[in-house]
Scaffold this active site. Structure first.
Site, short mmCIF file in Angstrom:
data_model
loop_
_atom_site.label_atom_id
_atom_site.label_comp_id
_atom_site.label_asym_id
_atom_site.label_seq_id
_atom_site.Cartn_x
_atom_site.Cartn_y
_atom_site.Cartn_z
NE ARG A 155 -6.67 -63.93 -10.01
CZ ARG A 155 -6.42 -64.94 -10.82
NH1 ARG A 155 -5.85 -64.71 -11.99
NH2 ARG A 155 -6.71 -66.17 -10.47
CE LYS B 1 -15.74 -46.10 1.39
NZ LYS B 1 -16.65 -45.67 2.47
CD GLU C 18 -24.23 -38.65 0.31
OE1 GLU C 18 -23.22 -38.21 0.91
OE2 GLU C 18 -24.64 -39.82 0.45
CE LYS D 156 -16.00 -39.93 -1.55
NZ LYS D 156 -17.02 -40.79 -2.09
CD GLU E 90 -14.96 -45.74 5.56
OE1 GLU E 90 -15.33 -45.62 4.38
OE2 GLU E 90 -15.66 -46.19 6.46
NE ARG F 20 -13.57 -43.13 1.03
CZ ARG F 20 -13.36 -43.56 -0.19
NH1 ARG F 20 -12.16 -43.87 -0.59
NH2 ARG F 20 -14.37 -43.67 -1.05
CG ASN G 7 -18.80 -43.66 6.49
OD1 ASN G 7 -19.16 -43.76 5.32
ND2 ASN G 7 -17.72 -44.27 6.96
CG HIS H 258 -23.48 -42.47 4.79
ND1 HIS H 258 -23.44 -41.09 4.83
CD2 HIS H 258 -23.46 -42.80 3.48
CE1 HIS H 258 -23.40 -40.62 3.59
NE2 HIS H 258 -23.41 -41.64 2.75
CG HIS I 159 -25.73 -47.52 5.24
ND1 HIS I 159 -24.38 -47.74 5.28
CD2 HIS I 159 -25.95 -46.80 4.12
CE1 HIS I 159 -23.80 -47.17 4.23
NE2 HIS I 159 -24.74 -46.59 3.52
CG HIS J 170 -27.58 -43.62 -0.34
ND1 HIS J 170 -27.37 -44.36 0.81
CD2 HIS J 170 -26.49 -42.81 -0.48
CE1 HIS J 170 -26.20 -44.03 1.33
NE2 HIS J 170 -25.65 -43.10 0.57
N1 GLY Z 1 -19.48 -42.63 0.45
C1 GLY Z 1 -18.48 -42.50 1.40
C2 GLY Z 1 -17.10 -42.75 0.89
O1 GLY Z 1 -16.89 -42.77 -0.31
O2 GLY Z 1 -16.20 -42.95 1.66
#
Ligand code: GLY
Length: 358
Positions: free
Chosen positions: A117, A139, A181, A223, A233, A237, A241, A244, A248, A261
């Site tokens: 956990r 994340k 990025e 960031k 997010e 946040r 993206n 992305h 994606h 990526h």
């Molecule tokens: N990679 C995007 C974020 O960390 O929100």
């Protein structure tokens, strides 16, 4: 060298950007921590184990190897890693060190999030992409066949140790993939960082240490700020993206095997830029700057054989789709983006077609 505070409801910590920071890892491991499990890749460990071993001298540890690659970023890998931690005597006092690229950071972070956990994780990203994005912000997760990062959770690390020295051994393609990025950070929030990427392209590509340190710190600063404002997010946040949603779709459509990526994000930023131009929210000249900048760090692998309709269909599976509506992050100018679902299917398809043909 800078250190950027990340302050979230879950945890406050530092993202440290410093040459030689790896050697100071020991300072960040809590004295009361039990066994340390280092999740890493063979090549990373072979090249960079020295300072890590020195830093954890005298403490119980075990190295667990994980084959990178987007195809291995799956639940089954997490279970296999958890088995190894358990067999290695892992318990609630153990900590995980994620020592590798973005896939290791995401997968090992998720392992730490759910093992018994939740146990702490220290993120030590070794690719440029992981340093400026994946390792900061908590994340963690793995892919489903249908799409990227569809299973996961937020698990903030104890600290993120970003040592630009490790970048010198990165293959050129991996390094360039990470640069996209940083361009993204420039487009979404920092026109001066974007300008550095344009003006100092040669120094960036030649990995001049002062320039690399500056752009890595510039991206990590953004960031850390964005995550501090909006850990989950729910709002700000989402700007991270940019590129992305389309990226994606490209990765999923090519089964995670053709594009790195960052390369997929580069193409995705182009598609989003074409969409913004088509929607009339971006001036031609600003759009040109973004497209020229991504192109100047190319090329990315061939887009041959890809169907715009298939890519458009893939967008629906993205996490950013809310109640059937796709939310796009679109540039309004270099340094400023807008999030909108107010675009037509025709415009999206046309933007994809243009980005495929460019
Ligand atoms: N990679 C995007 C974020 O960390 O929100």
């Amino acid at each position: 060298m800078p250190s950027f505070p990340v302050q979230t409801p879950q945890r406050n910590y530092q993202a440290i950007v410093e040459r030689g920071a790896l050697a100071k890892l020991g300072d960040h491991i809590p004295a009361k921590a039990g066994k340390i499990f280092i999740v890493t890749e063979w090549d990373v460990w072979n090249m960079h184990q020295g300072p890590v071993l020195e830093a954890i001298q005298g403490r119980p540890f075990q190295v667990i190897f994980f084959s990178g690659g987007e195809v291995n970023k799956r639940l089954v890998s997490v279970e296999a890693l958890a088995d190894q931690v358990l067999l290695g005597g892992g318990d609630r006092s153990s900590i995980v060190i994620a020592f590798g690229g973005g896939i290791v950071c995401d997968t090992a972070g998720f392992l730490a999030a759910i093992f018994m956990r939740g146990i702490p994780v220290i993120q030590i990203p070794t690719t440029l992409l992981a340093q400026v994005d994946a390792a900061v912000g908590g994340k963690t997760g793995v892919n489903l066949a249908e799409g990227k990062n569809l299973i996961g959770c937020f698990h903030q690390p104890l600290v993120v140790i970003i040592d630009p020295n490790v970048l010198s051994t990165l293959p050129d393609r991996e390094y360039r993939a990470g640069l996209y990025e940083i361009i993204k950070c420039g487009v979404i929030a920092d026109a001066s960082l974007f300008e550095v990427m344009v003006r100092e392209r040669e120094a960036v590509l030649a990995q001049h240490p002062e320039t690399v340190d500056r752009i890595v710190a510039g991206a990590v600063r953004i960031k850390a700020h964005v995550v501090t404002e909006d850990e989950r997010e729910e709002d700000l946040r989402r700007i991270l993206n940019f590129g992305h949603t389309f990226g994606h779709a490209l990765e999923a459509e090519t089964k995670y095997s053709r594009f790195l990526h960052g390369e997929a994000v580069a193409w995705g930023m182009n598609a989003a830029t074409y969409l913004a131009l088509r929607c009339g929210i971006l001036e031609q000249s600003e759009g040109r700057r973004i497209l020229d900048c991504t192109a100047s760090y190319g090329p990315i692998p061939s887009l041959e054989g890809l169907s715009a309709a298939a890519l458009a269909a893939r967008l629906q599976a993205d996490k950013k789709t809310i109640q059937g509506k796709i939310h796009f992050v679109l540039p309004e100018a270099v340094g400023r983006v807008r999030i909108t679902a107010d675009v037509t299917g025709e415009a999206v398809l046309a933007a994809i077609q243009t980005a495929l043909a460019a």
